[in-house]
Design an enzyme around this catalytic site. Structure first.
Site, PDB file in Angstrom:
ATOM      1  N   ASP B  54       0.832  -1.205   0.000  1.00  0.00           N
ATOM      2  CA  ASP B  54       0.000   0.000   0.000  1.00  0.00           C
ATOM      3  C   ASP B  54       0.863   1.250   0.000  1.00  0.00           C
ATOM      4  O   ASP B  54       2.004   1.234   0.475  1.00  0.00           O
ATOM      5  CB  ASP B  54      -0.853   0.046   1.274  1.00  0.00           C
ATOM      6  CG  ASP B  54      -2.042  -0.882   1.199  1.00  0.00           C
ATOM      7  OD1 ASP B  54      -2.298  -1.440   0.123  1.00  0.00           O
ATOM      8  OD2 ASP B  54      -2.712  -1.028   2.235  1.00  0.00           O
ATOM      9  N   LYS B  76      -4.019   2.597  -2.318  1.00  0.00           N
ATOM     10  CA  LYS B  76      -4.993   3.663  -2.480  1.00  0.00           C
ATOM     11  C   LYS B  76      -4.843   4.541  -1.251  1.00  0.00           C
ATOM     12  O   LYS B  76      -4.438   4.105  -0.190  1.00  0.00           O
ATOM     13  CB  LYS B  76      -6.410   3.101  -2.539  1.00  0.00           C
ATOM     14  CG  LYS B  76      -6.591   2.084  -3.641  1.00  0.00           C
ATOM     15  CD  LYS B  76      -7.955   1.467  -3.581  1.00  0.00           C
ATOM     16  CE  LYS B  76      -8.150   0.686  -2.307  1.00  0.00           C
ATOM     17  NZ  LYS B  76      -7.279  -0.506  -2.231  1.00  0.00           N
ATOM     18  N   MET B 191      -9.966   7.227   8.551  1.00  0.00           N
ATOM     19  CA  MET B 191     -10.300   7.894   7.293  1.00  0.00           C
ATOM     20  C   MET B 191     -11.434   8.899   7.491  1.00  0.00           C
ATOM     21  O   MET B 191     -12.347   8.984   6.668  1.00  0.00           O
ATOM     22  CB  MET B 191     -10.685   6.845   6.227  1.00  0.00           C
ATOM     23  CG  MET B 191      -9.536   5.906   5.894  1.00  0.00           C
ATOM     24  SD  MET B 191     -10.061   4.376   5.031  1.00  0.00           S
ATOM     25  CE  MET B 191     -10.803   3.415   6.363  1.00  0.00           C
TER      26      MET B 191
END
Lengths: 275, 275
Positions: B54, B76, B191
């Site tokens: 990642d 991502k 997030m």
């Protein structure tokens, strides 16, 4: 650090942190498998001359301690009273004041139902410098060894970690089980074996399905790991009949069903002993 | 394993697991500090010949890879669409079928908002053998580096981890924010930077105090770590004004206030550079 247990060089040649005399490192040892120790934990084990450890810490991990380190058992298990927490904290203070390099080694993570915060507060109140070293919490890593993810986009966008008993060993009265049931698709219960039947009843009363899958994992990540799969309706009776012993990690929710696909332990022929 | 990076002997002389050709290990790299890698992760880095990582994985950790290993960026970040998840999973399948020793390295823990379950499902569907290696999740270990315990007996007996956006980058509509607000004294939001204002409003509407403490931690556990302390009422505006960049871990609840006592980073004179 002894040559028998060298650590890899840190990036850019930075030195590994030194556990100085008079300091205490509050460190998580993870759920049990020594391979889940962090490099910081290994670095701590290699330096400490006094290691105050929980009963939950795998003895195999303690064998990684520096030769000659004093091992001090300070653990509590399961639902027993915790009257000695203050004594443990003061013991850390006393050891540090003797100029020892003190490692406080806890099962799992010190800040996840581990009372690391309370010990840190006592250390700070006595002006003892300390460092926190997180560990793999059994509620995440232990379940992973059973093939259960605590989150999965098809199942949940929230997971709640909750303790199954309070300081007196009773189901925590201050937990709003109905809100927990409604708020999180997956619920991970620490120290919940004794009261799983009562907890399951509350979750069902709050709207969770009686046939919702439940997994009870004991000796997570260790060779003796066992996984009991049941449902909310049957959990109390099945746990009682299973003979499983605390401590356990209990998971409630749809991701338990992913075990059928994701349980990877034993998938390696060499690990099964037949390849 | 290369001699430059030996691991300690496992207890009883057990061999470290071998990453066999055709296998995939789904491994968490932790929040960033290489010292929070597990021994299993280090063992994996030393053996893999293909590492699919990642963007969130610290480049300093990738430097611990076996010389000659192929590094494949597949990450991502933040709120971007995740259309490529299936491609990533199929890439793992293809690499395994080439007979590679494949390490899928993710930030944090693969089973905590990490999509490790989804990748494992694809591997299983294609009969690719795999292993899960848990990692320190930023929501626990990253907050610990900011001096914030996710549980503390004086504050909470439950903690909820929740994602702050869904697959489209919007606040997740399926999260019952009112139930989360009522069910857990401490809420950890992954997030969540983009929508923290809207999330805070929902938590206040559900009864949480407008002046309840909030911490926003970026680059957790890394040298550039920053901690913004604010309140639910001010969180949206303060984050917007701060210039802080995602990704971040956000913590809501009384344990944020323990930072004043428990923030241990910089307490070491040597680490401050003045001793």
């Amino acid at each position: 650090m002894s040559e028998s247990r060298p650590l890899p060089p840190l990036p850019d040649g930075a030195p590994w942190p030194e556990l100085l005399p008079g300091w205490v490192w509050l460190c998580g040892a993870g759920p049990g498998d020594p391979g889940l120790l962090t490099l910081h934990a290994l670095n701590a084990l290699a330096q400490a001359d006094a290691i105050v450890h929980d009963a939950l810490v795998n003895p195999e991990i303690l064998r990684l301690a520096r030769p000659g380190a004093e091992l001090i058992a300070a653990g509590k298990r399961g639902g027993r009273p915790s009257a000695r927490q203050e004594d443990i904290s003061l013991r850390l203070v006393a050891l540090a004041r003797e100029g020892r390099r003190v490692l406080r080694l806890k099962g799992g993570d010190p800040f996840v139902f581990g009372r690391g915060g309370e010990e840190g507060e006592v250390l700070a109140a006595h002006a003892i410098p300390f460092r926190i070293i997180p560990g793999i919490s059994a509620g995440i890593g232990g379940l992973a060894y059973a093939g259960i993810p605590v989150t999965h986009r098809a199942h949940n966008q929230a997971v709640t970690f909750v303790t199954g008993h309070d300081a007196r060993g009773e189901p925590p009265g201050s937990v709003d089980w109905a809100a927990v049931a409604q708020g999180s698709g997956v619920i991970v219960i620490y120290m919940g074996m004794k009261h799983i039947g009562a907890i399951a009843e509350r979750l069902i009363a709050a709207g969770r399905g009686a046939d919702e899958p439940v997994a009870v994992v004991t000796e997570a990540t260790l060779p003796g790991q066992r996984v009991l799969e049941t449902t909310l309706a049957r959990a109390g009776a099945d746990v009682a009949a299973s003979g499983l012993q605390a401590p356990a990690i209990i998971c409630v929710g749809g991701t338990v069903g992913l075990r059928a696909v994701l349980a990877w332990q034993g998938a390696n022929p060499a690990e099964r002993g037949d390849g």
